[in-house]
Design a protein around this motif. Structure first.
Motif, PDB file in Angstrom:
ATOM      1  N   ARG A 168      20.843  13.670  95.759  1.00  0.00           N
ATOM      2  CA  ARG A 168      22.609  14.254  96.108  1.00  0.00           C
ATOM      3  C   ARG A 168      23.354  14.108  95.150  1.00  0.00           C
ATOM      4  NH1 ARG A 168      21.052  15.557 102.060  1.00  0.00           N
ATOM      5  NH2 ARG A 168      23.254  17.184 101.808  1.00  0.00           N
ATOM      6  N   ASP A 170      25.668  14.607  92.891  1.00  0.00           N
ATOM      7  CA  ASP A 170      26.745  15.296  93.427  1.00  0.00           C
ATOM      8  C   ASP A 170      27.727  15.912  94.475  1.00  0.00           C
ATOM      9  OD1 ASP A 170      24.350  16.921  94.116  1.00  0.00           O
ATOM     10  OD2 ASP A 170      25.172  18.345  93.000  1.00  0.00           O
ATOM     11  N   GLU A 171      26.880  15.842  95.061  1.00  0.00           N
ATOM     12  CA  GLU A 171      27.812  16.025  96.979  1.00  0.00           C
ATOM     13  C   GLU A 171      27.869  14.784  96.891  1.00  0.00           C
ATOM     14  OE1 GLU A 171      24.836  17.747  99.951  1.00  0.00           O
ATOM     15  OE2 GLU A 171      23.664  17.771  98.265  1.00  0.00           O
ATOM     16  N   VAL A 172      28.083  13.531  96.756  1.00  0.00           N
ATOM     17  CA  VAL A 172      27.710  12.088  97.740  1.00  0.00           C
ATOM     18  C   VAL A 172      29.766  11.898  96.774  1.00  0.00           C
ATOM     19  CG1 VAL A 172      27.712   9.773  97.155  1.00  0.00           C
ATOM     20  CG2 VAL A 172      25.843  10.754  97.515  1.00  0.00           C
ATOM     21  N   THR A 173      29.578  12.225  95.415  1.00  0.00           N
ATOM     22  CA  THR A 173      30.925  11.564  94.642  1.00  0.00           C
ATOM     23  C   THR A 173      32.113  12.230  95.308  1.00  0.00           C
ATOM     24  OG1 THR A 173      29.473  11.636  92.901  1.00  0.00           O
ATOM     25  CG2 THR A 173      31.556  12.087  92.339  1.00  0.00           C
ATOM     26  N   PRO A 174      32.596  13.963  95.857  1.00  0.00           N
ATOM     27  CA  PRO A 174      33.302  14.550  96.245  1.00  0.00           C
ATOM     28  C   PRO A 174      33.775  13.763  97.778  1.00  0.00           C
ATOM     29  CG  PRO A 174      32.131  16.333  96.653  1.00  0.00           C
ATOM     30  CD  PRO A 174      31.362  15.191  95.379  1.00  0.00           C
ATOM     31  N   LEU A 175      32.077  12.832  98.577  1.00  0.00           N
ATOM     32  CA  LEU A 175      32.499  12.715  99.575  1.00  0.00           C
ATOM     33  C   LEU A 175      32.611  11.608  99.476  1.00  0.00           C
ATOM     34  CD1 LEU A 175      32.063  13.609 102.557  1.00  0.00           C
ATOM     35  CD2 LEU A 175      29.770  12.047 102.524  1.00  0.00           C
ATOM     36  N   TRP A 176      32.699  10.016  98.576  1.00  0.00           N
ATOM     37  CA  TRP A 176      33.146   9.037  98.448  1.00  0.00           C
ATOM     38  C   TRP A 176      34.152   9.407  97.443  1.00  0.00           C
ATOM     39  CZ3 TRP A 176      32.840   4.466  99.463  1.00  0.00           C
ATOM     40  CH2 TRP A 176      33.541   3.151  98.307  1.00  0.00           C
ATOM     41  N   THR A 269      23.822   3.570  98.601  1.00  0.00           N
ATOM     42  CA  THR A 269      23.584   3.956  97.261  1.00  0.00           C
ATOM     43  C   THR A 269      23.163   2.270  96.900  1.00  0.00           C
ATOM     44  OG1 THR A 269      26.026   3.300  97.369  1.00  0.00           O
ATOM     45  CG2 THR A 269      25.392   5.753  96.671  1.00  0.00           C
ATOM     46  N   HIS A 290      21.220  10.619 103.768  1.00  0.00           N
ATOM     47  CA  HIS A 290      21.485  11.842 104.111  1.00  0.00           C
ATOM     48  C   HIS A 290      22.112  12.344 105.535  1.00  0.00           C
ATOM     49  CE1 HIS A 290      19.052  13.231 101.226  1.00  0.00           C
ATOM     50  NE2 HIS A 290      17.594  11.744 101.111  1.00  0.00           N
ATOM     51  N   LEU A 293      25.595  12.957 104.789  1.00  0.00           N
ATOM     52  CA  LEU A 293      25.894  13.832 103.839  1.00  0.00           C
ATOM     53  C   LEU A 293      25.848  14.813 104.764  1.00  0.00           C
ATOM     54  CD1 LEU A 293      23.877  13.265 100.524  1.00  0.00           C
ATOM     55  CD2 LEU A 293      26.435  13.937 101.038  1.00  0.00           C
ATOM     56  N   ASP A 294      25.449  14.677 105.711  1.00  0.00           N
ATOM     57  CA  ASP A 294      24.653  15.960 106.334  1.00  0.00           C
ATOM     58  C   ASP A 294      25.544  16.617 107.637  1.00  0.00           C
ATOM     59  OD1 ASP A 294      23.277  17.025 104.963  1.00  0.00           O
ATOM     60  OD2 ASP A 294      21.523  16.478 105.473  1.00  0.00           O
TER      61      ASP A 294
END
Length: 297
Positions: A168, A170-176, A269, A290, A293-294
């Motif tokens: 995931r 692609d989901e981590v990048t904006p959150l990071w 990571t 996870h 992210l969730d």
């Protein structure tokens, strides 16, 4: 993926027994066996009540010295057991680096307990963090990868995300990116454990907190580093309880928790791309990733 950092010395029973005979001969005849080998140290159980921690690579040497210097002072204000060295080993011809004899605590690692059953750890861990997260003195250890502003970890995290080995991504990048952009810690540098994941938490048979282990990454800086344990260790309900207990102290604002989730991603990571030879650590990384992210806590 890759393995843990390589050891440059074989920390064997024979070597440690020779070290004990040389420096602590009254302990040298106790039963001795290897029980763990982590990123930095090999741990051997010594008799029924002691353990020996020996650095397996040169980068771990300052971490041992930090524990020997600072943990005796910090332990006096913490209401949970910690591995305060009871004997100190000094560099010698047998091993040119320091090592420690520490107490052996009964229990099991929290990482061996299903995450949804770790709830009893929450309250005592919150008390531990509240007692630890006080301003550190000017001479506190510096650590280039813990307690520091998240922006200093940006390149490393983005390199891990680019490997294709992080789920995931692609989901981590904006959150990071949001965590890196959050307002930094603006209060005096706090004491920070630095490595507060479930493999460094010992629990009883009832899953209560028995001890907090491995203070080698101890440093001064942003306590959000330790709050990452909300995702590394817990599931949603326990995570929310931990935040509520810590927020009641008035020390942590919303930005601190945004950075804490960033620290969880940073550590997750790292575990995911360097734990080919340790499924135990890889599982901690996957759980934290996870969860971060969730669930924003």
């Amino acid at each position: 993926m890759a393995d843990r950092p390589a050891a440059d010395v074989d920390v064997s029973v024979d070597l440690v027994r020779a070290l004990l005979r040389d420096q602590h001969p009254d302990l040298a005849d106790l039963p001795l066996r290897v029980v763990a080998s982590g990123w930095d140290n090999v741990v051997l159980r010594l008799g029924d009540r002691l353990a020996v921690r020996v650095p397996r690579r040169p980068e771990a040497v300052p971490l041992v010295l930090h524990e020997q210097r600072w943990l005796p002072e910090l332990a006096r204000r913490l209401d949970v057991a910690t591995p305060v060295p009871v004997r100190v080993g000094v560099p010698s011809d047998l091993l040119g680096r320091p090592w420690s004899v520490v107490p052996w605590f009964p229990g099991v690692l929290a990482s061996g307990v299903p995450p949804e059953r770790r709830g009893p750890v929450v309250a005592p861990l919150a008390r531990f963090l509240a007692a630890l997260h006080l301003p550190a003195p000017a001479g506190a250890p510096a650590n280039p990868v813990r307690g520091v502003p998240l922006r200093t970890r940006d390149t490393a995290v983005r390199e891990r995300l680019a490997t294709g080995l992080v789920p995931r991504a692609d989901e981590v990048t904006p959150l990071w990116a949001a965590a890196v952009a959050a307002p930094p810690w603006a209060r005096p540098a706090s004491w920070v454990h630095g490595d507060l994941h479930p493999a460094n938490l010992l629990v009883t048979a009832q899953h209560d907190l028995a001890a907090v282990l491995d203070f080698g990454d101890l440093t001064a800086g942003d306590p959000a580093t330790d709050l990452a344990t909300a995702w590394l260790t817990f599931t949603g309900p326990a995570r929310a309880e931990l935040r509520a207990l810590l927020d009641a102290t008035g020390r942590y604002d919303d930005a601190t928790w945004v950075r804490a989730r960033g620290w969880a991603l940073c550590m997750a990571t790292a575990l995911l791309v360097t734990s080919d030879d340790d499924a135990h650590l890889a599982a901690i990384g996957a759980h934290a990733l996870h969860g971060a992210l969730d669930d924003p806590a």
